[in-house]
Design a protein around this motif. Structure first.
Motif, PDB file in Angstrom:
ATOM      1  N   UNK A 104       0.849  -1.166   0.013  1.00 16.49           N
ATOM      2  CA  UNK A 104       0.065  -0.024  -0.083  1.00 16.49           C
ATOM      3  C   UNK A 104       0.717   1.245  -0.156  1.00 16.49           C
ATOM      4  N   UNK A 105       1.905   1.367   0.842  1.00 13.12           N
ATOM      5  CA  UNK A 105       2.951   2.230   0.938  1.00 13.12           C
ATOM      6  C   UNK A 105       3.480   2.857  -0.447  1.00 13.12           C
ATOM      7  N   UNK A 106       4.062   1.806  -1.021  1.00  7.22           N
ATOM      8  CA  UNK A 106       4.372   2.083  -2.561  1.00  7.22           C
ATOM      9  C   UNK A 106       3.572   2.304  -3.431  1.00  7.22           C
ATOM     10  N   UNK A 113       9.633   3.300  -5.745  1.00  4.92           N
ATOM     11  CA  UNK A 113      10.369   2.277  -4.851  1.00  4.92           C
ATOM     12  C   UNK A 113      10.185   0.819  -5.236  1.00  4.92           C
ATOM     13  N   UNK A 114      11.172  -0.193  -5.110  1.00  2.00           N
ATOM     14  CA  UNK A 114      10.845  -1.661  -5.313  1.00  2.00           C
ATOM     15  C   UNK A 114      10.862  -2.121  -3.757  1.00  2.00           C
ATOM     16  N   UNK A 115      10.324  -3.143  -3.647  1.00  2.00           N
ATOM     17  CA  UNK A 115      10.273  -4.016  -2.488  1.00  2.00           C
ATOM     18  C   UNK A 115      10.946  -5.360  -2.662  1.00  2.00           C
ATOM     19  N   UNK A 136      13.515  -1.204  -1.160  1.00  2.00           N
ATOM     20  CA  UNK A 136      12.961  -1.161   0.410  1.00  2.00           C
ATOM     21  C   UNK A 136      13.474  -2.783   0.667  1.00  2.00           C
ATOM     22  N   UNK A 137      14.349  -3.090   1.513  1.00  2.00           N
ATOM     23  CA  UNK A 137      14.506  -4.525   2.141  1.00  2.00           C
ATOM     24  C   UNK A 137      13.783  -4.587   3.144  1.00  2.00           C
TER      25      UNK A 137
END
Length: 291
Positions: A104-106, A113-115, A136-137
């Protein structure tokens, strides 16, 4: 022990009663307490962290630790202060919950941003290491150290490191693997309802060193008073340790003696942790709950 009664049946049996004074007080409370006022502790926590840049938010479960952390990330991204986010905690269930929040954040705010995930069946940490920018890790605690070792000082200065359930960070294994690795990370955030480790001053001190001190507190009583959480009654249940518990306690004392003779005596914290675990997992508690 739960009975569910539908509304018409409850009304018919005259189970629904309202105290007029309570009703009046509740109306006054709602009128004078808007939603933003009720959740203002999140704004206060965010401002405190932005000012301090390091530290632990000790907030009762259900008061929005995850949301507060992501709002902090929003602020830092908007100001150009960070380009990378690392989130670490224990337990696949908790990591999966974080992943849903991050989607949801992305999707809502940061589509660039990638997750990247590294826990359970996900092994994508190297993708983050190769390109940490706008990434994001989300990783388990044991898989965190290799990622931190590979980040440059420049990358660390533009990264926020978030430790959820931060009280677990102080275990001996984490102390050995993570010691000194976050020194160059500018923003370090810890989240927990109870951040200090019981009977483990060394572990608690490591949390302060690795993340920072407690910089904001919002306790269970605060949340109940604010109307965020429901009031509750706490009833302790007594039980008698069984024969297996007594054997386990004897084994702890045998371990204490063996360590002492080997020239590697256990600390007081280690002894209390071992003894407390005996009582935590005691099966003698189970019949008490059946009464």
């Amino acid at each position: 022990g739960l009975d569910v009664i539908d509304f018409p049946e409850a009304a018919k049996r005259k189970l629904l009663k309202v105290r007029e004074s309570q009703k009046t007080n509740e109306k006054a409370k709602i009128k004078g307490d808007s939603s933003s006022h009720k959740w203002r502790h999140q704004d206060e926590a965010i401002e405190e962290f932005i000012t301090r840049e390091r530290g632990v938010l000790e907030m009762a479960t259900g008061t929005g630790k995850t949301r507060t952390a992501l709002r902090i990330c929003n602020r830092l991204i908007a100001s150009g202060s960070i380009r990378s986010i690392i989130i670490s905690t224990d337990g696949t269930d908790l990591l999966d919950q974080w992943y849903k929040e991050l989607l949801d954040f992305v999707h809502s705010d940061h589509p660039n941003f990638a997750i990247t995930r590294h826990y359970a069946s996900y092994h994508d940490r190297d993708r983050f290491i190769l390109n940490a920018e706008y990434n994001i890790l989300l990783c388990s605690r044991p898989s965190l150290a290799p990622a931190l070792r590979k980040l440059s000082k420049t990358q660390m200065a533009e990264t926020i490191l978030i430790h959820d359930e931060v009280h677990r960070l102080g275990s001996q294994g984490n102390r050995e693997s993570l010691s000194g690795l976050s020194s160059n990370i500018r923003y370090r955030l810890g989240l927990s309802a109870t951040s200090e480790r019981e009977y483990d001053d060394i572990g608690t001190e490591f949390i302060k060193e690795h993340i920072g001190p407690i910089i904001f507190e919002f306790e269970l009583s605060d949340a109940i008073e604010r109307g965020i959480l429901s009031p509750l009654n706490y009833y302790p249940l007594d039980y008698e340790p069984n024969e297996q518990d007594r054997k386990n306690i004897q084994n702890v004392y045998k371990m204490i003696s063996a360590r002492k003779h080997a020239g590697n005596p256990m600390t007081k914290e280690e002894i209390w942790i071992k003894l407390s675990r005996v009582f935590k997992i005691s099966k003698a508690k189970l019949p008490v709950f059946g009464k």
